[in-house]
Enzyme design. Structure first.
Site, PDB file in Angstrom:
ATOM      1  N   CYS A 315      26.983   3.822-122.178  1.00 13.54           N
ATOM      2  CA  CYS A 315      26.971   2.369-122.395  1.00 13.54           C
ATOM      3  C   CYS A 315      28.396   1.887-122.619  1.00 13.54           C
ATOM      4  O   CYS A 315      28.735   0.758-122.291  1.00 13.54           O
ATOM      5  CB  CYS A 315      26.075   2.024-123.572  1.00 13.54           C
ATOM      6  SG  CYS A 315      26.445   2.974-125.043  1.00 13.54           S
ATOM      7  N   GLU A 409      26.507  -4.909-115.203  1.00 16.58           N
ATOM      8  CA  GLU A 409      26.793  -3.529-115.596  1.00 16.58           C
ATOM      9  C   GLU A 409      26.575  -2.604-114.397  1.00 16.58           C
ATOM     10  O   GLU A 409      25.514  -2.630-113.780  1.00 16.58           O
ATOM     11  CB  GLU A 409      25.849  -3.112-116.730  1.00 16.58           C
ATOM     12  CG  GLU A 409      26.078  -1.695-117.197  1.00 16.58           C
ATOM     13  CD  GLU A 409      25.090  -1.262-118.282  1.00 16.58           C
ATOM     14  OE1 GLU A 409      23.904  -1.607-118.191  1.00 16.58           O
ATOM     15  OE2 GLU A 409      25.525  -0.574-119.219  1.00 16.58           O
TER      16      GLU A 409
HETATM   17  P1  NAP Z   1      15.688   1.297-119.672  1.00 13.62           P
HETATM   18  O1  NAP Z   1      15.201   1.286-118.292  1.00 13.62           O
HETATM   19  O2  NAP Z   1      15.777   0.018-120.426  1.00 13.62           O
HETATM   20  O3  NAP Z   1      14.752   2.328-120.463  1.00 13.62           O
HETATM   21  C1  NAP Z   1      14.981   2.646-121.819  1.00 13.62           C
HETATM   22  C2  NAP Z   1      13.676   3.066-122.473  1.00 13.62           C
HETATM   23  O4  NAP Z   1      12.806   1.934-122.520  1.00 13.62           O
HETATM   24  C3  NAP Z   1      12.937   4.156-121.726  1.00 13.62           C
HETATM   25  O5  NAP Z   1      12.375   5.039-122.658  1.00 13.62           O
HETATM   26  C4  NAP Z   1      11.862   3.380-120.992  1.00 13.62           C
HETATM   27  O6  NAP Z   1      10.729   4.126-120.713  1.00 13.62           O
HETATM   28  C5  NAP Z   1      11.525   2.318-122.025  1.00 13.62           C
HETATM   29  N1  NAP Z   1      10.826   1.147-121.487  1.00 13.62           N
HETATM   30  C6  NAP Z   1      10.755   0.722-120.203  1.00 13.62           C
HETATM   31  N2  NAP Z   1      10.004  -0.411-120.128  1.00 13.62           N
HETATM   32  C7  NAP Z   1       9.596  -0.688-121.389  1.00 13.62           C
HETATM   33  C8  NAP Z   1       8.797  -1.724-121.968  1.00 13.62           C
HETATM   34  N3  NAP Z   1       8.249  -2.695-121.216  1.00 13.62           N
HETATM   35  N4  NAP Z   1       8.594  -1.719-123.305  1.00 13.62           N
HETATM   36  C9  NAP Z   1       9.133  -0.748-124.078  1.00 13.62           C
HETATM   37  N5  NAP Z   1       9.886   0.264-123.584  1.00 13.62           N
HETATM   38  C10 NAP Z   1      10.116   0.293-122.261  1.00 13.62           C
HETATM   39  O7  NAP Z   1      17.155   1.940-119.777  1.00 13.62           O
HETATM   40  P2  NAP Z   1      17.709   3.253-119.054  1.00 13.62           P
HETATM   41  O8  NAP Z   1      17.860   2.938-117.605  1.00 13.62           O
HETATM   42  O9  NAP Z   1      16.921   4.439-119.482  1.00 13.62           O
HETATM   43  O10 NAP Z   1      19.147   3.397-119.755  1.00 13.62           O
HETATM   44  C11 NAP Z   1      20.315   2.809-119.263  1.00 13.62           C
HETATM   45  C12 NAP Z   1      20.662   1.565-120.043  1.00 13.62           C
HETATM   46  O11 NAP Z   1      20.775   1.871-121.431  1.00 13.62           O
HETATM   47  C13 NAP Z   1      22.011   0.991-119.645  1.00 13.62           C
HETATM   48  O12 NAP Z   1      21.902  -0.403-119.538  1.00 13.62           O
HETATM   49  C14 NAP Z   1      22.913   1.375-120.803  1.00 13.62           C
HETATM   50  O13 NAP Z   1      24.031   0.540-120.969  1.00 13.62           O
HETATM   51  C15 NAP Z   1      21.972   1.287-121.948  1.00 13.62           C
HETATM   52  N6  NAP Z   1      22.482   2.029-123.100  1.00 13.62           N
HETATM   53  C16 NAP Z   1      22.934   1.342-124.205  1.00 13.62           C
HETATM   54  C17 NAP Z   1      23.469   2.045-125.289  1.00 13.62           C
HETATM   55  C18 NAP Z   1      23.982   1.334-126.512  1.00 13.62           C
HETATM   56  O14 NAP Z   1      24.118   1.983-127.534  1.00 13.62           O
HETATM   57  N7  NAP Z   1      24.273   0.062-126.462  1.00 13.62           N
HETATM   58  C19 NAP Z   1      23.539   3.436-125.236  1.00 13.62           C
HETATM   59  C20 NAP Z   1      23.076   4.081-124.099  1.00 13.62           C
HETATM   60  C21 NAP Z   1      22.546   3.389-123.033  1.00 13.62           C
HETATM   61  P3  NAP Z   1      10.479   4.801-119.256  1.00 13.62           P
HETATM   62  O15 NAP Z   1      11.557   5.793-119.082  1.00 13.62           O
HETATM   63  O16 NAP Z   1       9.139   5.411-119.438  1.00 13.62           O
HETATM   64  O17 NAP Z   1      10.525   3.675-118.260  1.00 13.62           O
END
Ligand code: NAP
Length: 507
Positions: A315, A409
């Protein structure tokens, strides 16, 4: 004024454990025994779930099967909530310390196996996966240490004309139940950053890890049970979003949802969670700002480390390199040479520096935003080729300020370079996106450094460091679309996973 920066000039380094603790078994190349896929289960309060519904996890690099997970549905989601609320043995501070410390020791013992699993299911290079186990070690160590401290405060009440002879004392109490939802990009560290503070607080937690990287998360849960965590304190569930994640978010028996992931899902959670605490750690678009007085060697190193480590999937990765016009040409030349050292390939090969991104659609997205920038006048100086989920570290120059890869992003090894005129321009350009997670500024001028600290609209400003620099117990988190300004990091997260009760007594 010359800015003497002695402590902040080191690039990210893996945490080294003591020689004795760091004795590791020979590299385990494959995740399961004899290279076979792992078959893991979700757990409801320590009980393995057995359903017909299975998730397959394939290598982003060569698509081989890494493992399967038996999935939960709405029934198991409800059972996990009920088991946590029913409760069981309450751990005192020493017992919580002991569980976290034993888990830390298990992690040291099985470090190579866990690193291989992270690398296999996420496509991250094995050296990055080993680095991540070092970070998780630190999280467990700091969380265990916090169990032994009491942050209670005492307020004397006879301190104003209307005061009384009493004292008010603060106590920290656990929540009834929390939910932790984690992303794929650090399969172990994202999970441990939520579970360890929850346990340190004495708060039961239901974990919903990413379905892209569930195996490492489940292994960590097994370590915690093995270390003596009472089963009701932790469940791990994966399954259809509407039956697991969304049910948990909406459930009004739950006190806290701690979420790390994308902006879209984070905002959806904020709008559906109802009357409960919500912690959101969302996306980033962090700049590395390089001033004309910067050390060129340092600037080049930080730009490369920040852009390409973890396949650019942090992130806090450097997503925009902003360079003062007067040094842009020299910097760009040097940076392209440096970037050539970041070779990509088979994640399991110790010589690989950059592994894959999480999957082929993610790599295709990055390829497309690059093509769009080129159509707007940008030039690719290095990389840009893709094979499956493997995308070469890519250096792009003359990128317009309104290009998609600059405004939104881009979660991968892209390094777009933009020029700026002066400090006002750099601050305006830096603040121009919807994000506000972190930033890095490379300068030897103290006055300039302080201006950036004051004027950048972000959660963190690292002078002469990458935006991602932190220790695991320092406050961490963003503002604007990157988060609500509520910090994580072990100490702050423990505060989130608990609440303060006060009592007063005559004195
Ligand atoms: P994501 O698609 O938002 O998924 C994150 C989690 O949310 C997964 O466990 C996902 O489950 C779950 N999820 C999906 N739909 C949901 C819903 N409707 N309700 C509740 N939970 C739901 O993110 P990602 O692609 O895994 O991760 C990348 C993103 O994370 C990037 O934008 C990155 O910048 C951000 N990030 C932020 C930080 C920080 O500290 N600010 C740190 C690391 C990453 P499923 O896998 O089952 O879909």
């Amino acid at each position: 004024m010359t800015f003497l920066i002695l402590l902040l000039t080191e690039p990210i380094k893996p945490v080294t454990m003591s020689t004795q603790e760091n004795t590791i078994a020979p590299a385990a190349i494959e995740p399961g025994q004899n290279g076979k896929p792992l078959h893991l289960h979700c757990y409801v309060a320590g009980r393995k779930i057995n359903t017909e519904n299975k998730l397959s996890v394939n290598s982003p690099y060569d698509r081989r099967l890494i493992g399967t997970v038996t999935l939960a549905g709405i029934k198991e989601t409800n059972e996990a909530v009920e088991a946590a609320l029913k409760g069981g043995k309450t751990l005192n501070r020493y017992e919580r310390y002991s569980v976290l410390d034993k888990t830390r020791q298990l992690l040291i013992k099985r470090k190579e196996e866990i690193a291989s699993l992270i690398s296999a299911e996420s496509g991250l290079a094995i050296r990055e996966a080993r680095y991540e186990t070092g970070r998780a070690h630190d999280v467990l160590m700091f969380a265990a240490m916090e169990c032994l401290k009491d942050d209670g405060q005492v307020f004397s009440c006879d301190i104003s004309p209307s005061g009384k002879s009493r004292k008010i004392i603060t106590l920290r109490e656990p929540l009834k139940l929390a939910v932790a939802i984690t992303p794929f990009n650090h399969p172990l560290n994202q999970v441990v950053h939520k579970i360890a503070p929850a346990i340190a607080s004495g708060t039961p937690v239901i974990l919903k890890p990413s379905e892209k990287t569930p195996l490492t998360a489940i292994r960590l849960v097994e370590f915690l049970y093995e270390a003596g965590l009472p089963p009701y304190m932790l469940s791990v569930l994966l399954g259809p979003t509407s039956e697991v994640a969304e049910q948990l978010v909406k459930d009004n028996r739950i006190d806290l949802v701690s979420f790390t992931g994308s902006v879209a899902v984070g905002k959806h959670i904020a709008s559906t969670a109802g009357y409960k605490k919500v912690i959101l750690e969302l996306g980033g678009n962090d700049p590395l700002i390089i001033l004309e007085d910067a050390s060129m060697d340092l600037a080049v190193t930080l730009a490369a480390e920040g852009s390409f480590r973890n396949s650019g999937q942090r992130c806090t990765a450097v997503k925009r390199i902003l360079v003062q016009e007067s040094i842009r040409e020299v910097f760009t030349k040097r940076f392209v040479e440096k970037a050539k050292e970041y070779t990509c390939g088979d994640p399991a090969d110790p010589a690989t520096v950059v592994g894959t991104v999480i999957d082929e659609p993610a790599a295709i997205y990055l390829e497309e935003v690059t093509k769009k920038a080129v159509a707007q006048g940008a030039t690719i100086l290095l990389g840009g080729r893709r094979k499956g989920a493997l995308l070469e570290p890519t250096v792009i120059t003359d990128v317009p300020r309104n290009a998609q890869m600059i405004v939104e992003e881009s979660f991968g090894p892209l390094a777009p370079i933009l020029g700026f005129k002066d400090i006002d321009d750099a601050i305006a350009l830096s603040n121009a996106t919807a994000f506000g997670l972190s930033s890095g500024v490379v300068t030897n001028n103290m006055e300039h450094a302080i201006r950036f600290v004051k004027e950048l609209k972000v959660g963190t400003v690292n002078i002469n460091e990458v935006p991602g620099y932190r220790v695991e117990n320092s406050p961490f988190g963003g503002i604007k679309d990157s988060g609500l300004g509520i910090k994580e990091g072990v100490i702050e997260a423990i505060k989130c996973f608990s609440f303060i009760k006060t009592f007063s007594i005559p004195w």
